[in-house]
Design a protein around this motif. Structure first.
Motif, PDB file in Angstrom:
ATOM      1  N   ALA A 131       0.825  -1.215   0.000  1.00 48.07           N
ATOM      2  CA  ALA A 131       0.000   0.000   0.000  1.00 48.07           C
ATOM      3  C   ALA A 131       0.857   1.262   0.000  1.00 48.07           C
ATOM      4  N   LEU A 132       2.069   1.176   0.562  1.00 46.62           N
ATOM      5  CA  LEU A 132       2.916   2.362   0.667  1.00 46.62           C
ATOM      6  C   LEU A 132       3.794   2.584  -0.550  1.00 46.62           C
ATOM      7  N   GLN A 133       3.814   1.583  -1.459  1.00 41.78           N
ATOM      8  CA  GLN A 133       4.710   1.711  -2.609  1.00 41.78           C
ATOM      9  C   GLN A 133       4.102   2.628  -3.660  1.00 41.78           C
ATOM     10  N   SER A 134       4.248   3.918  -3.427  1.00 45.29           N
ATOM     11  CA  SER A 134       3.667   4.892  -4.338  1.00 45.29           C
ATOM     12  C   SER A 134       4.378   6.221  -4.129  1.00 45.29           C
ATOM     13  N   TYR A 135       4.513   6.994  -5.192  1.00 44.43           N
ATOM     14  CA  TYR A 135       5.142   8.306  -5.004  1.00 44.43           C
ATOM     15  C   TYR A 135       4.270   9.224  -4.166  1.00 44.43           C
TER      16      TYR A 135
END
Lengths: 395, 540
Positions: A131-135
């Motif tokens: 879920a946190l893998q985002s710019y």
């Protein structure tokens, strides 16, 4: 890279400490604090040290980013440290608008406490869950933290206002609550002190315990257990037997940390009172005697005005965009989301009271203090106690 | 009600406090004050003027900022209540069980008060609606008269108006050259300067006065967008479970779109490969790196004929991951969860005495065969199959669902020794031989599992309205917070030059700007009368 990073953070921390002393010196040495055109030598050194410290912490941030492969804002240590950095950054900006070193004397200790508090959490570089893998992680979290930091400046200014305006010659509700704020800051020092001492001596003890569903598990304490877990059975030889056993519904370990912090804070506070023989706020009063009230009032108000849009953008707008992408809905009434909304509603009320009901001066200063309490609650209690979808932030 | 004509000749609407054109005080009450209340330029607000009919009363109620702030504070406190315990959507048990079981009497009370679904409760929605009404009325009550007043203002202002400005000063020596320099400086500072009979009005940043109204409009649009969700067809939110290798119709697309799940992938961080995260992984254990469903999107071509397999045209292949939804035609498909499902079971037909297996069979749990021929005279028939086995209330074996969660079989084994066959009931961890001792048994060998991707299908046509509202809100907030409306009056009165100034905020900035504007002139800096007033109070 990771070692360099921690060293840079440590250097920044020391520089902030030294800068605070110089800010103190600049107040003693300067007669008219409302004169915004000149800064004395002490003040200049203080600001210089602050900026060098900030750059050093920026170095920490960048090197850790390189080492981890993602912006270091993904767990409690990283986020809180970043918040401390943003606080220093916000102060530097506001300083160049208003040129008052007194604000530094009140902001820097808060920033130092925030960073020290952050360092009590695990500092390992942790991987990102999907879920946190985002710019959006970088954009949302940093903007929200910067917004909160600018809002926190209004707390520092509000504190100056209250220290100056409140009559310390006789006890009243106002002196009491102002002292509660001071005590809360001392408790943070207490928390940092006990955590450092026990982790310094490597204190560990383990318990067998039973959770509320009747499952047995092992719990590890890093401080002597004043409050033990449900059906605790000490496993470590020579470990400290809990004084009280908690029901399964209460997280005994966290409660234990809170009690230790309060105890240490209480001891520290009593020592301070014994030495200075008056309220802390009363002891600070001479420092603020040369500043004009409406000047700090304006700094406080302007920080809210500058911080509110940034906070809205970071903590609500960007948060919603990301939530839509990651969780398929832009709003889901997760506790962290709700607390961002609560913070936002609070500052919205603050601005309306100020603009339309004429809540200037002391009322406004109290509101700035309450606002900071809400931000801190959001940072500390919501992450560690209420958790929810943002629970990864708690480790 | 009749309009009020000011001595300057301007006709003001009934209820005006300060003449829109010259600023003369029209309301006796205001005369008593040392400084003017400049918040809405002393314009005639409906709420301050009329209070007779029921509509007036409602209007006045909602136009009050006090009421607005109360609504905000009540909503704030209500919101806090909802975070004490997890909300209904975040629990995995029925709420009537969960709250009492987890939190005892407090949980039970919390549930009984309806706080488990606080943000969906009628009274919370009512609060939001009231805030919406308050936003509309508050804004209308202020923005219209404020706009008129600012538009009608003239350069030359009434003495009483100038004197009662927070920043005000009088100069006895007049040098026309000074005024020219001041004008020059003002223009350099990007002021819009108007001149009338030698009097100056310099103004800038008036548009920041509209900031609050712009952001309120944004909020209203945002709330309206939130309401649109309840309009049928605007909002789709469906769960879609697809087994690996299967194709399913995407719900709510009118059977236009089909999704084939080729593979579900679950990856964990490997602490040997990711040295950076070694310590954190040792502390936290397994950490998931990726949830992914490799899917193919198809569109039906041709008309829908009942009972016939639709013809599908491939649209695209996509790897649906968290943070990377598949989007098409206004729909988004999100990777939400997964589960592992039993797919096949393997048994060995075994002689109980010699323990020698004579043949193996693999049963597809979704579509088992009736008969398995193992050769050499060995055959196994499935007499009955219960995919999700349980004993029904009457004691008979039955199945809960079609999903193979707990498969059970009634086998009939035909062997050369027992050509008539032996019956055996086999479920997980139990075997029943209903007709006495069998010679053969079905020995359990293994399970094949298959992943099932849990996807969410969303369509939210109200999103654009919400985005528009959000953008407008941000523009309005920035407009109102980062710019200031400043006015400086330099006017000839009684053979003197009076300087007065007003800003809606950031007085410190205004004062510094006036310092710069008056540089190189003999004009004195005007005083901050508010500060004087304060020091008077402090002195007393």
């Amino acid at each position: 890279m990771a070692t360099l990073s921690s060293n840079l953070l440590f250097i920044a921390f020391i520089l902030y400490l030294v800068a605070t002393l110089f800010f103190g010196g600049s107040i003693k040495a300067k007669k008219d604090l409302n004169d915004t055109k000149t800064t004395n030598k002490w003040g200049k050194i203080a600001v210089f040290l602050t900026i060098v410290g900030f750059v050093s912490q920026l170095g920490y941030f960048i090197t850790r980013w390189i080492a981890a492969g993602h912006a270091p804002v993904s767990n409690m240590f990283e986020f809180t440290t970043f918040f401390g950095m943003a606080l220093v950054g916000a102060f530097i900006v506001i300083y160049f608008i208003y040129r008052t070193t007194l604000l530094g004397l009140f902001t820097m200790p808060v920033a130092i406490l925030v960073i020290a508090y952050a360092s009590m959490f695990p500092r390992d570089i942790s991987p990102l869950i999907p879920a946190l893998q985002s710019y959006w992680l970088h954009i949302h979290v940093t903007t929200a933290a910067i917004g909160e930091a600018i809002l926190a400046i209004s707390f520092a200014a509000g504190l100056i206002y209250l220290v100056k305006v409140i009559d310390q010659t006789k006890p009243s509700k106002r002196t009491f609550w102002l002292e509660v704020v001071m005590f809360a800051l001392v408790v943070v020092i207490g928390f940092v002190a006990v955590s450092s001492i026990f982790s310094g001596v490597g204190y560990h003890e383990k318990f067998n315990w039973t959770d509320k569903h009747g499952n047995e598990d092992v719990m590890e304490y890093t401080m002597p257990a004043l409050t033990g877990p449900h059906k605790a059975e000490l496993l470590t030889e020579g470990g400290f037997q809990p004084l009280v056993e908690m029901p399964a519904i209460i997280n005994a370990k966290k409660l234990n940390t809170v009690i230790w912090s309060l105890l240490a804070g209480g001891v520290l506070y009593s020592l301070i009172r014994l030495i200075i023989r008056k309220r802390i706020a009363a002891a600070l009063k001479p420092l603020v005697k040369n500043i004009k009230l409406d000047f700090v009032d304006e700094i406080s108000y302007r920080s809210v005005l500058i911080g509110f849009p940034v906070f809205t953008l970071g903590a609500l707008v960007f948060a919603m965009i990301w939530a839509q992408v990651a969780w398929s809905r832009f709003w889901g009434w997760d506790p962290k989301e709700v607390w961002a909304l609560i913070t936002w509603l609070f500052y919205a009320a603050f601005l309306h009271l100020r603009l339309s009901k004429g809540w200037h001066g002391e009322k406004s200063a109290w509101l700035a203090v309450i606002g900071f309490v809400i931000i801190m609650f959001n940072l500390v209690a919501v992450n560690l106690v209420i958790a929810g979808l943002h629970s990864y932030a708690g480790s | 009600m009749k309009d009020v004509k000011c001595e300057c000749g301007h006709v003001n609407p009934h209820g005006t406090v300060l003449c829109e054109a010259c600023g003369k005080i029209l309301d006796e009450e205001e005369n008593k004050n040392h400084l003017l209340d400049m918040r809405y330029e002393g314009s005639a607000r409906r709420s301050q003027t009329y209070n007779k009919t029921i509509i007036d009363k409602i209007w006045n109620f909602f136009s009050s900022v006090k009421v607005g702030v109360w609504l905000i504070v009540i909503t704030l406190i209500a919101s806090i209540l909802g975070t004490i315990l997890p909300q209904e959507m975040y629990i995995d048990l029925p709420p009537e069980v969960y709250y009492q079981q987890e939190y005892g009497w407090f949980g039970k009370l919390y549930y009984q008060l309806g706080f488990h679904d606080l943000y969906g409760s009628w009274w919370y929605l009512l609060l939001i609606a009231l805030i919406g009404i308050s936003l509309v009325i508050c804004s209308l009550d202020r923005v219209v008269p404020l706009y008129k007043a600012l538009k009608a203002q003239r350069v030359t202002r009434h003495e009483g108006f100038l004197k009662r400005q927070r920043i005000f000063g009088v100069n006895h020596h007049i040098d026309d050259n000074d005024l020219a320099i001041v004008k020059q400086h003002l223009l350099q500072k990007h002021y819009h300067v108007r001149e009338e009979n030698g009097d100056l009005l310099a103004e800038k940043g008036r548009f920041s006065r509209w900031g609050p109204y712009v952001n309120h409009v944004g909020l209203i649009i945002f709330l309206f967008g939130g309401m649109l969700r309840f309009v049928p067809g605007m909002y789709v939110n469906e769960n879609l479970w697809i087994r690996e290798g299967e194709t399913a119709v995407v719900p709510e697309t009118g059977e236009q779109f089909y999704l084939q799940n080729n593979q579900f992938i679950l990856q964990h961080y490997d602490k040997d490969k990711n040295k950076t995260f070694e310590k954190a992984l040792e502390r936290a254990g397994d950490v998931v790196k990726n949830y992914q469903s490799n899917v193919v999107l198809y569109k039906r071509s041709g008309k829908k004929i009942p009972g016939e397999t639709p013809k599908l045209k491939k649209v695209k292949e996509y790897k649906v991951r968290v943070n990377h939804p598949l989007t098409f035609d206004g729909y988004s498909v999100y990777q939400a969860s997964f589960r592992s499902e039993m797919n096949a079971m393997t048994f060995a037909l075994t002689n109980k005495k010699t323990k020698k297996p004579v043949g193996e069979l693999k049963i597809n749990l979704l579509n088992p065969k009736e008969k398995y021929d193992l050769g050499n005279g060995y055959t196994v028939e499935i007499l009955n199959y219960f995919p999700d086995f349980e004993f029904a209330k009457n004691g008979e074996p039955s199945t809960k669902s079609r999903v193979p969660n707990n498969p059970a079989f009634v086998f009939r084994m035909f062997t050369p020794e027992k050509p008539k066959g032996e019956t055996s009931f086999v479920a997980i961890r139990q075997t029943i031989e209903p007709f006495g001792n069998n010679t053969y048994k079905m020995a359990f060998k293994g399970i094949d599992t298959k992943n099932v991707s849990g996807l969410i299908v969303r369509k939210d046509s109200s999103l654009w309205v919400i985005i528009l509202g959000g953008i407008l809100f941000m523009i309005g907030v920035v407009q109102g917070a980062y710019w200031n409306h400043r006015r400086i009056w330099v006017q000839h009165k009684n053979g003197e030059v009076w300087i007065a100034a007003h800003t809606n905020k950031n007085w410190y900035g205004l004062k510094r700007e006036i310092e710069r504007v008056l540089e190189n002139t003999k004009l004195d800096l005007p005083k901050d009368q508010f500060q004087n007033e304060q020091t008077d109070k402090e002195g007393a």
